[in-house]
Scaffold this motif. Sequence first.
Motif, PDB file in Angstrom:
ATOM      1  N   ALA A  67       0.595  -1.346   0.101  1.00 55.06           N
ATOM      2  CA  ALA A  67      -0.021  -0.327   0.208  1.00 55.06           C
ATOM      3  C   ALA A  67       0.756   1.163   0.353  1.00 55.06           C
ATOM      4  O   ALA A  67       0.294   2.213  -0.366  1.00 55.06           O
ATOM      5  CB  ALA A  67      -1.370  -0.025   1.229  1.00 55.06           C
ATOM      6  N   THR A  68       2.029   1.256   0.669  1.00 54.61           N
ATOM      7  CA  THR A  68       2.473   2.906   0.689  1.00 54.61           C
ATOM      8  C   THR A  68       4.222   2.093  -0.268  1.00 54.61           C
ATOM      9  O   THR A  68       5.064   2.759  -0.486  1.00 54.61           O
ATOM     10  CB  THR A  68       3.222   3.002   2.217  1.00 54.61           C
ATOM     11  OG1 THR A  68       4.050   1.118   2.028  1.00 54.61           O
ATOM     12  CG2 THR A  68       2.245   2.736   3.428  1.00 54.61           C
ATOM     13  N   SER A  69       4.087   1.297  -1.336  1.00 54.65           N
ATOM     14  CA  SER A  69       5.259   1.362  -2.343  1.00 54.65           C
ATOM     15  C   SER A  69       4.873   2.584  -3.202  1.00 54.65           C
ATOM     16  O   SER A  69       3.347   2.785  -3.889  1.00 54.65           O
ATOM     17  CB  SER A  69       4.822   0.236  -3.214  1.00 54.65           C
ATOM     18  OG  SER A  69       5.593   0.508  -4.439  1.00 54.65           O
ATOM     19  N   THR A  70       6.113   3.310  -3.673  1.00 49.58           N
ATOM     20  CA  THR A  70       5.954   4.678  -4.730  1.00 49.58           C
ATOM     21  C   THR A  70       6.772   4.000  -6.188  1.00 49.58           C
ATOM     22  O   THR A  70       6.353   5.066  -6.840  1.00 49.58           O
ATOM     23  CB  THR A  70       6.732   5.470  -3.889  1.00 49.58           C
ATOM     24  OG1 THR A  70       8.052   5.414  -3.799  1.00 49.58           O
ATOM     25  CG2 THR A  70       5.500   6.111  -2.524  1.00 49.58           C
ATOM     26  N   ASP A  71       6.560   2.741  -6.039  1.00 50.71           N
ATOM     27  CA  ASP A  71       7.321   1.981  -7.507  1.00 50.71           C
ATOM     28  C   ASP A  71       5.795   2.312  -8.285  1.00 50.71           C
ATOM     29  O   ASP A  71       5.691   0.874  -8.201  1.00 50.71           O
ATOM     30  CB  ASP A  71       7.764   1.011  -6.795  1.00 50.71           C
ATOM     31  CG  ASP A  71       8.441   0.398  -8.758  1.00 50.71           C
ATOM     32  OD1 ASP A  71       9.205   1.385  -9.322  1.00 50.71           O
ATOM     33  OD2 ASP A  71       9.272  -0.773  -8.214  1.00 50.71           O
ATOM     34  N   TRP A  72       5.374   3.013  -8.591  1.00 55.96           N
ATOM     35  CA  TRP A  72       4.019   3.320  -9.757  1.00 55.96           C
ATOM     36  C   TRP A  72       3.707   1.818 -10.412  1.00 55.96           C
ATOM     37  O   TRP A  72       2.414   1.192 -10.030  1.00 55.96           O
ATOM     38  CB  TRP A  72       3.476   4.623 -10.219  1.00 55.96           C
ATOM     39  CG  TRP A  72       3.987   5.194  -8.798  1.00 55.96           C
ATOM     40  CD1 TRP A  72       4.538   6.409  -9.340  1.00 55.96           C
ATOM     41  CD2 TRP A  72       3.374   5.628  -7.348  1.00 55.96           C
ATOM     42  NE1 TRP A  72       4.544   7.721  -8.005  1.00 55.96           N
ATOM     43  CE2 TRP A  72       3.783   7.467  -7.269  1.00 55.96           C
ATOM     44  CE3 TRP A  72       2.687   4.956  -6.846  1.00 55.96           C
ATOM     45  CZ2 TRP A  72       3.577   7.764  -6.005  1.00 55.96           C
ATOM     46  CZ3 TRP A  72       2.491   5.806  -5.771  1.00 55.96           C
ATOM     47  CH2 TRP A  72       2.676   6.695  -5.443  1.00 55.96           C
ATOM     48  N   GLY A  73       5.014   1.357 -11.016  1.00 56.39           N
ATOM     49  CA  GLY A  73       4.053   0.809 -12.887  1.00 56.39           C
ATOM     50  C   GLY A  73       4.829  -0.785 -11.971  1.00 56.39           C
ATOM     51  O   GLY A  73       3.109  -1.399 -11.832  1.00 56.39           O
ATOM     52  N   GLY A 133      -4.733   5.279  -4.372  1.00 54.92           N
ATOM     53  CA  GLY A 133      -4.960   6.972  -4.650  1.00 54.92           C
ATOM     54  C   GLY A 133      -4.200   7.877  -4.734  1.00 54.92           C
ATOM     55  O   GLY A 133      -3.973   9.354  -5.396  1.00 54.92           O
ATOM     56  N   ALA A 134      -2.655   7.257  -3.788  1.00 56.27           N
ATOM     57  CA  ALA A 134      -1.318   8.097  -3.765  1.00 56.27           C
ATOM     58  C   ALA A 134      -0.399   8.403  -4.744  1.00 56.27           C
ATOM     59  O   ALA A 134       0.043   9.577  -5.427  1.00 56.27           O
ATOM     60  CB  ALA A 134      -0.065   7.110  -2.715  1.00 56.27           C
ATOM     61  N   ARG A 135      -1.191   6.989  -5.796  1.00 54.71           N
ATOM     62  CA  ARG A 135      -0.308   7.117  -7.029  1.00 54.71           C
ATOM     63  C   ARG A 135      -1.384   8.017  -8.201  1.00 54.71           C
ATOM     64  O   ARG A 135      -0.591   9.343  -9.378  1.00 54.71           O
ATOM     65  CB  ARG A 135      -0.308   5.698  -7.823  1.00 54.71           C
ATOM     66  CG  ARG A 135       0.405   5.859  -9.522  1.00 54.71           C
ATOM     67  CD  ARG A 135      -0.277   4.445 -10.202  1.00 54.71           C
ATOM     68  NE  ARG A 135      -1.917   4.873 -10.079  1.00 54.71           N
ATOM     69  CZ  ARG A 135      -2.090   3.697 -11.040  1.00 54.71           C
ATOM     70  NH1 ARG A 135      -2.032   2.412 -11.801  1.00 54.71           N
ATOM     71  NH2 ARG A 135      -3.445   4.313 -11.511  1.00 54.71           N
ATOM     72  N   ASP A 136      -2.307   8.230  -8.142  1.00 60.62           N
ATOM     73  CA  ASP A 136      -3.222  10.001  -8.667  1.00 60.62           C
ATOM     74  C   ASP A 136      -2.809  10.585  -8.355  1.00 60.62           C
ATOM     75  O   ASP A 136      -2.523  11.780  -8.658  1.00 60.62           O
ATOM     76  CB  ASP A 136      -4.822   9.060  -8.162  1.00 60.62           C
ATOM     77  CG  ASP A 136      -5.220   8.268  -9.300  1.00 60.62           C
ATOM     78  OD1 ASP A 136      -4.583   6.883 -10.279  1.00 60.62           O
ATOM     79  OD2 ASP A 136      -6.323   7.180  -8.802  1.00 60.62           O
ATOM     80  N   ALA A 137      -2.491  10.310  -6.734  1.00 64.07           N
ATOM     81  CA  ALA A 137      -2.278  11.693  -6.174  1.00 64.07           C
ATOM     82  C   ALA A 137      -0.333  12.767  -6.963  1.00 64.07           C
ATOM     83  O   ALA A 137      -0.499  13.677  -7.587  1.00 64.07           O
ATOM     84  CB  ALA A 137      -1.778  12.486  -5.248  1.00 64.07           C
ATOM     85  N   ALA A 138       0.435  11.086  -7.103  1.00 65.00           N
ATOM     86  CA  ALA A 138       2.066  11.771  -7.775  1.00 65.00           C
ATOM     87  C   ALA A 138       1.410  12.241  -8.780  1.00 65.00           C
ATOM     88  O   ALA A 138       2.217  12.838  -9.361  1.00 65.00           O
ATOM     89  CB  ALA A 138       2.364  10.661  -7.189  1.00 65.00           C
TER      90      ALA A 138
END
Length: 409
Positions: free
Chosen positions: A213-219, A259-264
């Motif tokens: 859930a907290t990953s920022t490795d979007w793809g 949600g975090a990915r969309d915000a980024a």
Amino acid sequence: MTSSEWGRVDDDGTVYVKTVDGERSVGSYPAGTPEEALHFFTERYEALSFEVQLLEQRVNGSKLSPEEAAESIKTVRAQVSDANAVGDLAALSGRLDALAPVLAVQREARKAEKAEKAAAAKADKEKLVGEAEKVAAGSDWRNGANRLRDLLEEWKALPRIDRASDDALWKRFSGARTSYTRRRKTHFAEQDEKREGARLVKERLAKEAEALATSTDWGPTAGKYRDLMRDWKAAGPAPKDVDDLLWKRFRGAQDAFFGARDAANAALDAEFADNAVVKDALILEAEALVPVKDVDAAKKAFRDIADRWDAAGKVPRDRMKELEGRIRAVEQAIRSVEDDAWKRSDPEKSARANDMVTKLEDAIAEVEADLEKARAAGNDKLVKDLEENLASRQSFLEMAKRASADYSG
């Protein structure tokens, strides 16, 4: 002595009734006159006659079953035989005897009716058995049990038939219910086992989803969530209360990540908005090159635009497809004009076209020579054929010359 047709009163007050076997004493009436005594015992006869009449009406009207009627006739016959009454007792007995054929007819009718009802009941039970066996062979676990209960109640409401048939049908009916119940229990036991297995799988999937859930490795992470969702669907349902809780955990983790990915991505889109403005201007500059008049000049200008395009950087995602499509359309238009020019200057095709012109010219010269000879010989038919041949070849020659001119140009 006081007497009547069916009895008399002796001087000592004894009352007698006349029967086919002779006189029989029926009693005395000391409190009254002989006439009153005779009247008293005659009224007893009238009462007994009325009772016989009522019995006749009930028997003829089928108000009693043949068994009940026979028992009533027997009782009244005993009353008539030993009656202390004055009257035609033999006639009453005859009326009772006349009821015997009526009872015989009624017994046959009852027997036929009973046989008809038994046949109908047997048919109804066979129908119930057939439906029960059909339910038992199916897999409607929700409604099948209720239907079998209803069929059992219908069975209980039907009368028994002959014992052998009834027992055989009941054995089939009961066997169908037992078979269905056994298969139903097995089914739900297997379902419970599968749900327990699904619970274990979904608990693991929920934990994996929460860990991402907290990953920022979007793809790559989005791809992992797609795989987890595929596995979730393949796991099947867990027990209802547990399934809802696990889904809430799984979906919550998924929503948090996306949600975090969309915000980024929204932040990046805002950052790239100025780049889109630059590329809008470059596209207008590129589209002005079409239609292409000078291929070399257009190619040079487009290369310069392409360099500036790459330098402009990324654009918001919702503009990427549109902008790329427009710039590629200009590129394709220039390439298409370039391809057409190359095709027209293709040396192999030019040589083939020139060769075709030469061959057609030689062939036309031969046809013209043959035509002169035919005219000189006065062969009108041959002249006509050669003229048609010549016209056709000349038409092909014109097309071949135009093609040759295109390639040489």
